[in-house]
Design a protein around this motif. Structure first.
Motif, PDB file in Angstrom:
ATOM      1  N   ILE A  67     -15.586 -25.066  46.515  1.00  0.00           N
ATOM      2  CA  ILE A  67     -16.201 -26.362  46.232  1.00  0.00           C
ATOM      3  C   ILE A  67     -15.572 -27.397  47.145  1.00  0.00           C
ATOM      4  CG2 ILE A  67     -16.235 -28.229  44.502  1.00  0.00           C
ATOM      5  CD1 ILE A  67     -16.747 -26.050  42.407  1.00  0.00           C
ATOM      6  N   ILE A  68     -16.373 -28.311  47.670  1.00  0.00           N
ATOM      7  CA  ILE A  68     -15.850 -29.420  48.467  1.00  0.00           C
ATOM      8  C   ILE A  68     -15.545 -30.573  47.523  1.00  0.00           C
ATOM      9  CG2 ILE A  68     -16.348 -31.085  50.286  1.00  0.00           C
ATOM     10  CD1 ILE A  68     -18.092 -28.986  51.619  1.00  0.00           C
ATOM     11  N   LYS A  69     -14.291 -30.996  47.514  1.00  0.00           N
ATOM     12  CA  LYS A  69     -13.893 -32.035  46.562  1.00  0.00           C
ATOM     13  C   LYS A  69     -14.531 -33.370  46.896  1.00  0.00           C
ATOM     14  CE  LYS A  69     -10.221 -34.761  44.613  1.00  0.00           C
ATOM     15  NZ  LYS A  69      -8.814 -35.056  44.443  1.00  0.00           N
ATOM     16  N   ASP A  70     -15.080 -33.989  45.875  1.00  0.00           N
ATOM     17  CA  ASP A  70     -15.641 -35.337  45.976  1.00  0.00           C
ATOM     18  C   ASP A  70     -14.774 -36.250  45.132  1.00  0.00           C
ATOM     19  OD1 ASP A  70     -17.078 -37.666  46.022  1.00  0.00           O
ATOM     20  OD2 ASP A  70     -18.891 -36.841  45.106  1.00  0.00           O
ATOM     21  N   ALA A  71     -14.017 -37.113  45.801  1.00  0.00           N
ATOM     22  CA  ALA A  71     -13.136 -38.041  45.081  1.00  0.00           C
ATOM     23  C   ALA A  71     -13.830 -39.363  44.767  1.00  0.00           C
ATOM     24  CB  ALA A  71     -11.876 -38.304  45.891  1.00  0.00           C
ATOM     25  N   GLY A  72     -15.149 -39.416  44.953  1.00  0.00           N
ATOM     26  CA  GLY A  72     -15.859 -40.660  44.700  1.00  0.00           C
ATOM     27  C   GLY A  72     -15.452 -41.731  45.694  1.00  0.00           C
ATOM     28  N   ASP A  73     -15.256 -42.942  45.215  1.00  0.00           N
ATOM     29  CA  ASP A  73     -14.868 -44.050  46.084  1.00  0.00           C
ATOM     30  C   ASP A  73     -13.363 -44.273  46.122  1.00  0.00           C
ATOM     31  OD1 ASP A  73     -17.400 -44.848  47.033  1.00  0.00           O
ATOM     32  OD2 ASP A  73     -17.837 -45.872  45.149  1.00  0.00           O
ATOM     33  N   ASP A  74     -12.595 -43.306  45.605  1.00  0.00           N
ATOM     34  CA  ASP A  74     -11.147 -43.432  45.654  1.00  0.00           C
ATOM     35  C   ASP A  74     -10.633 -42.971  47.027  1.00  0.00           C
ATOM     36  OD1 ASP A  74      -8.832 -44.067  43.818  1.00  0.00           O
ATOM     37  OD2 ASP A  74      -8.164 -42.164  44.639  1.00  0.00           O
ATOM     38  N   ASP A  76      -8.639 -40.985  48.278  1.00  0.00           N
ATOM     39  CA  ASP A  76      -7.834 -39.806  47.938  1.00  0.00           C
ATOM     40  C   ASP A  76      -7.649 -38.937  49.169  1.00  0.00           C
ATOM     41  OD1 ASP A  76      -7.096 -37.185  46.978  1.00  0.00           O
ATOM     42  OD2 ASP A  76      -7.715 -37.826  44.982  1.00  0.00           O
ATOM     43  N   VAL A  77      -6.416 -38.501  49.427  1.00  0.00           N
ATOM     44  CA  VAL A  77      -6.134 -37.683  50.607  1.00  0.00           C
ATOM     45  C   VAL A  77      -6.883 -36.356  50.558  1.00  0.00           C
ATOM     46  CG1 VAL A  77      -4.078 -36.558  49.641  1.00  0.00           C
ATOM     47  CG2 VAL A  77      -4.266 -36.867  52.093  1.00  0.00           C
ATOM     48  N   PHE A 183      -9.234 -46.248  42.665  1.00  0.00           N
ATOM     49  CA  PHE A 183      -8.164 -47.231  42.743  1.00  0.00           C
ATOM     50  C   PHE A 183      -7.393 -47.355  41.432  1.00  0.00           C
ATOM     51  CE2 PHE A 183     -11.256 -48.333  45.936  1.00  0.00           C
ATOM     52  CZ  PHE A 183     -10.466 -48.476  47.059  1.00  0.00           C
ATOM     53  N   SER A 184      -7.347 -46.273  40.649  1.00  0.00           N
ATOM     54  CA  SER A 184      -6.573 -46.271  39.422  1.00  0.00           C
ATOM     55  C   SER A 184      -5.083 -46.247  39.752  1.00  0.00           C
ATOM     56  CB  SER A 184      -6.927 -45.041  38.578  1.00  0.00           C
ATOM     57  OG  SER A 184      -6.004 -44.865  37.535  1.00  0.00           O
ATOM     58  N   CYS A 185      -4.294 -46.943  38.956  1.00  0.00           N
ATOM     59  CA  CYS A 185      -2.837 -46.921  39.121  1.00  0.00           C
ATOM     60  C   CYS A 185      -2.219 -45.675  38.489  1.00  0.00           C
ATOM     61  CB  CYS A 185      -2.228 -48.160  38.464  1.00  0.00           C
ATOM     62  SG  CYS A 185      -2.788 -49.725  39.151  1.00  0.00           S
ATOM     63  N   ALA A 186      -3.017 -44.945  37.714  1.00  0.00           N
ATOM     64  CA  ALA A 186      -2.458 -43.853  36.915  1.00  0.00           C
ATOM     65  C   ALA A 186      -1.800 -42.787  37.774  1.00  0.00           C
ATOM     66  CB  ALA A 186      -3.554 -43.236  36.045  1.00  0.00           C
ATOM     67  N   ALA A 187      -2.436 -42.422  38.888  1.00  0.00           N
ATOM     68  CA  ALA A 187      -1.879 -41.353  39.722  1.00  0.00           C
ATOM     69  C   ALA A 187      -0.543 -41.768  40.322  1.00  0.00           C
ATOM     70  CB  ALA A 187      -2.872 -40.986  40.822  1.00  0.00           C
ATOM     71  N   TRP A 188      -0.446 -43.018  40.775  1.00  0.00           N
ATOM     72  CA  TRP A 188       0.794 -43.498  41.370  1.00  0.00           C
ATOM     73  C   TRP A 188       1.909 -43.521  40.319  1.00  0.00           C
ATOM     74  CZ3 TRP A 188       0.455 -46.725  46.254  1.00  0.00           C
ATOM     75  CH2 TRP A 188       1.734 -46.941  46.789  1.00  0.00           C
TER      76      TRP A 188
END
Length: 346
Positions: A67-74, A76-77, A183-188
């Motif tokens: 599957i090709i990852k779709d990170a939406g508008d984030d 994401d690396v 642009f969620s702060c949760a991952a950071w």
């Protein structure tokens, strides 16, 4: 004040959700109903998610779906990364393997113990649930080897915090909800937490949280700190200090540019320019210098007041840091200018 986006930002899917969907497609090809172009999975909070299958290979007793990852508008690396899951039913129990581009945990303190593939607990559970449902539907045993791979994952991992956390050889397969919120702060914040956990497990005497690469380089050299002592605090000073308050370390150094540390000195927990600002009126009162009200940057104030301003910022920031930490945690503050020169310490 931060600008609102012109349109609603599009959410995406975590690496864990992609790996799970790929596993389902591979099992469908092996056990039935057969090859498919799309699969739907249930995410941890009960939502459904639909994925397109980019590639599917089936051999004697095994299948691999991609599957090709779709990170939406984030930003994401891993956006656009090719995530593959190979399943080989048989053996005893469910075994996870790190394929090409997926890292291996080498340090204690993470949710997965050393020696294990860096596939986090929630993605593991998601894949186990899919395997369990498919096995029950087709009368199969719940025994399989599951290997997750990410094309170019080792190169992508160098752009993440994985090497610092002791995850070697590639990316982590992550996600607690299956959803990437732009642009969620949760991952950071989660990465900050894992950094503290690793430092505690290693028994480090000092950790450091810095606002950027320049201050990080200065602080790391100043105290000869190993990479895994350097916590990627960024703008989230409050998040770092809150976690250390609940999970104490012997000593924490906070380092940063004078503008961001000045905001911390004035009580800000989030140092992002869109969410906090230097209070120049307050500075004018503190230094009995009305002219400061017309200034626009902390560097301008530093040029006007000289070293006493850098020292004041360091002292006040240290008081704010100590206010947020238990007494047993030692602390110090290092303030730099744009060129990396130390302009204040406390």
């Amino acid at each position: 004040m931060s600008r609102r986006p012109d349109r609603e930002l599009r959410r995406g899917w975590t690496t864990g959700a992609c790996a799970t969907a790929a596993l389902k497609a591979a099992l469908m090809a092996l056990w039935g109903p057969g090859r498919t172009d799309r699969v739907t999975i249930i995410l941890p909070r009960g939502e459904s998610a639909d994925f397109a299958i980019d590639a599917l290979e089936v051999g004697e007793g095994w299948a691999t779906a991609t599957i090709i990852k779709d990170a939406g508008d984030d930003p994401d690396v891993t956006h656009g990364a090719r995530i593959s899951t190979r399943v080989e039913p048989g053996g005893e129990g469910i075994r996870f393997r790190a394929g090409t581009g997926v890292g291996t945990v080498t340090r204690p303190g993470l949710p997965i113990p050393p020696g294990e593939p860096a596939i986090n607990p929630v993605p593991r559970q998601m894949m186990e649930d899919v395997l369990r449902d498919m096995a029950a539907a087709h009368g199969r045993a719940l025994d399989a080897e599951i290997t997750v791979s990410v094309a170019e994952g080792a190169a992508l991992a160098r752009k993440t915090w994985n090497p610092r956390l002791g995850i070697e050889g590639g990316l982590s397969i992550l996600g607690t909800t299956g959803i990437v919120r732009p642009f969620s702060c949760a991952a950071w914040i989660a990465s900050i937490h894992r950094g503290v956990d690793v430092a505690r497990a290693a028994g480090l005497a000092r950790v450091a949280g810095c606002t950027g690469a320049t201050s990080e380089a200065v602080v790391q050299k100043m105290y000869a700190l190993p990479d895994h002592a350097m916590l990627d605090m960024g703008d989230f000073a409050g998040g770092l200090l809150k976690y250390i308050s609940a999970h104490p370390v012997p000593h924490v150094t906070i380092g940063g540019g004078i503008g961001k540390v000045c905001k911390l000195a004035q009580g800000a927990a989030d140092l992002h320019s869109g969410r906090s600002q230097v209070d120049f009126d307050a500075l004018a009162r503190a230094f009995d210098a009305p002219e400061l009200r017309d200034m626009r940057t902390a560097l301008e104030v530093l040029a006007h007041l000289g070293p006493r301003f850098g020292d004041w910022v360091a002292r006040m920031a240290l008081a704010e840091v100590r206010r947020r930490l238990p007494p047993e945690v030692g602390a110090d503050v290092v303030v730099i200018d744009r060129s990396g020169v130390v302009v204040g310490r406390a």
